[in-house]
Design a protein around this motif. Structure first.
Motif, short mmCIF file in Angstrom:
data_model
loop_
_atom_site.label_atom_id
_atom_site.label_comp_id
_atom_site.label_asym_id
_atom_site.label_seq_id
_atom_site.Cartn_x
_atom_site.Cartn_y
_atom_site.Cartn_z
N LEU A 1 0.91 -1.27 0.12
CA LEU A 1 0.05 -0.01 0.13
C LEU A 1 0.73 1.40 0.02
O LEU A 1 0.49 2.19 -0.81
CB LEU A 1 -0.97 0.01 1.22
N SER A 2 1.95 1.23 0.67
CA SER A 2 2.90 2.44 0.75
C SER A 2 3.61 2.60 -0.56
O SER A 2 4.09 3.66 -0.58
CB SER A 2 3.94 2.18 1.67
N ILE A 3 3.49 1.87 -1.45
CA ILE A 3 4.01 2.00 -2.83
C ILE A 3 2.89 2.01 -3.78
O ILE A 3 2.96 3.09 -4.64
CB ILE A 3 4.92 0.98 -3.18
N ILE A 4 2.01 1.19 -4.03
CA ILE A 4 0.79 1.32 -4.67
C ILE A 4 0.02 2.78 -4.45
O ILE A 4 -0.23 3.36 -5.63
CB ILE A 4 0.01 0.25 -4.35
N VAL A 5 -0.50 3.14 -3.36
CA VAL A 5 -1.11 4.57 -3.22
C VAL A 5 -0.41 5.63 -3.64
O VAL A 5 -0.94 6.30 -4.53
CB VAL A 5 -1.58 4.65 -1.53
N PRO A 6 0.89 6.04 -3.41
CA PRO A 6 1.40 7.06 -4.20
C PRO A 6 1.47 7.13 -5.82
O PRO A 6 1.38 8.05 -6.41
CB PRO A 6 2.80 7.24 -3.07
N THR B 1 6.64 19.94 1.05
CA THR B 1 6.68 19.29 2.51
C THR B 1 5.49 18.72 2.59
O THR B 1 5.67 17.37 3.39
CB THR B 1 7.04 20.07 3.66
N HIS B 2 4.41 19.20 2.38
CA HIS B 2 2.92 18.42 2.57
C HIS B 2 2.92 17.19 1.78
O HIS B 2 2.75 16.21 2.22
CB HIS B 2 1.87 19.37 2.26
N ILE B 3 3.44 17.25 0.42
CA ILE B 3 3.12 16.37 -0.53
C ILE B 3 4.42 14.93 -0.08
O ILE B 3 3.63 14.02 -0.15
CB ILE B 3 3.53 16.88 -1.98
N ILE B 4 5.37 15.47 0.15
CA ILE B 4 6.48 14.52 0.43
C ILE B 4 6.06 13.70 1.61
O ILE B 4 6.11 12.58 1.99
CB ILE B 4 7.88 15.11 0.78
N LEU B 5 5.73 14.54 2.82
CA LEU B 5 5.09 13.93 4.09
C LEU B 5 3.97 12.96 4.03
O LEU B 5 3.62 12.00 4.56
CB LEU B 5 5.30 15.00 5.33
N SER B 6 3.18 13.49 3.00
CA SER B 6 1.81 12.64 2.86
C SER B 6 2.20 11.22 2.31
O SER B 6 1.32 10.35 2.48
CB SER B 6 0.87 13.57 1.96
N ILE B 7 3.36 11.13 1.57
CA ILE B 7 3.76 9.74 1.11
C ILE B 7 4.39 9.12 2.24
O ILE B 7 4.06 7.85 2.44
CB ILE B 7 4.69 9.99 -0.04
N VAL B 8 5.33 9.84 3.00
CA VAL B 8 6.10 9.19 4.06
C VAL B 8 5.19 8.56 4.99
O VAL B 8 5.56 7.82 5.77
CB VAL B 8 7.22 10.16 4.54
N VAL B 9 4.12 9.59 5.34
CA VAL B 9 3.36 9.01 6.41
C VAL B 9 2.46 7.81 6.28
O VAL B 9 2.03 7.32 7.35
CB VAL B 9 2.59 10.12 6.90
N ILE B 10 2.27 7.23 5.16
CA ILE B 10 1.61 6.10 4.88
C ILE B 10 1.88 5.07 5.74
O ILE B 10 1.28 4.47 6.38
CB ILE B 10 1.36 5.99 3.13
N PHE C 1 2.37 10.48 14.82
CA PHE C 1 1.32 11.80 15.11
C PHE C 1 1.80 12.91 14.31
O PHE C 1 1.25 13.82 13.97
CB PHE C 1 1.36 11.87 16.92
N PRO C 2 3.02 13.39 14.88
CA PRO C 2 3.58 14.81 14.49
C PRO C 2 3.65 14.75 12.96
O PRO C 2 3.24 15.71 12.13
CB PRO C 2 4.86 15.11 15.04
N LEU C 3 4.03 13.74 12.13
CA LEU C 3 4.02 13.60 10.70
C LEU C 3 2.52 13.80 10.31
O LEU C 3 2.28 14.61 9.22
CB LEU C 3 4.68 12.54 10.10
N TRP C 4 1.89 13.03 10.63
CA TRP C 4 0.22 13.07 10.28
C TRP C 4 -0.44 14.37 10.48
O TRP C 4 -1.19 14.84 9.78
CB TRP C 4 -0.52 11.70 10.94
N LEU C 5 0.00 14.69 11.76
CA LEU C 5 -0.78 16.24 12.08
C LEU C 5 -0.32 17.27 11.16
O LEU C 5 -1.00 17.97 10.75
CB LEU C 5 -0.56 16.56 13.42
N TYR C 6 1.07 17.39 10.82
CA TYR C 6 1.61 18.18 9.87
C TYR C 6 0.79 18.04 8.63
O TYR C 6 0.42 19.16 8.05
CB TYR C 6 3.01 18.08 9.72
N VAL C 7 0.82 16.86 8.16
CA VAL C 7 0.03 16.45 6.80
C VAL C 7 -1.38 17.19 6.94
O VAL C 7 -1.69 17.86 5.99
CB VAL C 7 0.17 15.04 6.33
N ALA C 8 -2.08 16.62 7.84
CA ALA C 8 -3.43 17.57 7.76
C ALA C 8 -3.68 18.75 8.13
O ALA C 8 -4.38 19.69 7.32
CB ALA C 8 -4.07 16.76 9.25
N VAL C 9 -2.66 19.47 8.75
CA VAL C 9 -2.78 21.06 9.19
C VAL C 9 -2.27 21.77 7.93
O VAL C 9 -2.93 22.77 7.55
CB VAL C 9 -1.87 21.43 10.35
N THR C 10 -1.29 21.12 7.28
CA THR C 10 -0.74 21.82 5.90
C THR C 10 -1.76 21.77 4.74
O THR C 10 -1.68 22.57 3.73
CB THR C 10 0.65 21.41 5.67
#
Length: 179
Positions: free
Chosen positions: A17-22, A122-131, A157-166
């Protein structure tokens, strides 16, 4: 089935999923149904909705941390499960919007343009990293491995929160430029 066997099975799914989704999102992002000749109505009403869902996700994540700090494991689990559902709903809407509508360019000038692109990238990169972080954190809780869950949750938590807020910030910054 032992926990170790279950974890190995889930790790394979998480990796896939971490590969297929992005890759799928990137591929679908490049497909514009209107430009391909399909008679589709642009889903231009979606950006404020999916930005709101990002905001709700951020609130759910904070509430989940508060719940677990108060010892309410059941509420913590429900809030995080809902946050995952919100993230999936966001993803479906985001893809739908970009498959039916032309991309919007940021129209700001000067320093704000660089701020916008920094937040966006940073939002895009971390949205992939957080999966894999989210999926692994969730899996460890489901398998009852709470020490490992807690350890990775401190990173998730901080990664996912950053993605949601950004996600909300990016929407607010680009919304004046929607056609």
């Amino acid at each position: 089935m032992s926990k170790l066997v279950q974890e190995k099975k889930y790790k394979k799914i998480i990796t896939a999923l971490s590969i297929i989704v992005p890759v799928a999102v990137a591929g679908l992002f490049l497909i514009n149904l209107k430009k391909l000749g399909f008679n589709v109505k642009p889903l231009t009403f979606l950006p404020p909705i999916y930005a709101t869902i990002n905001g709700i996700t951020a609130v759910l994540l904070i509430a989940a941390v508060v719940a677990i700090k108060k010892g309410n494991r059941k509420l913590h689990e429900q809030l995080n499960t809902t946050a995952i559902a919100c993230s999936l709903l966001f993803l479906v809407m985001y893809i739908g919007y970009h498959m039916t509508s032309d991309s919007t360019s940021f129209g700001g000038e000067g320093v704000i343009k660089y701020v916008y692109y920094f937040i966006l990238i940073t939002h895009i990169i971390l949205s992939i990293v957080v999966i894999p972080f989210v999926l692994t954190t969730y899996m460890r809780a489901k398998l009852g491995d709470f020490p490992a869950h807690k350890k990775i949750a401190k990173r998730t938590f901080p990664l996912w929160l950053y993605v949601a807020v950004t996600g909300v910030i990016v929407y607010l910054m680009i919304s004046p430029y929607y056609v």
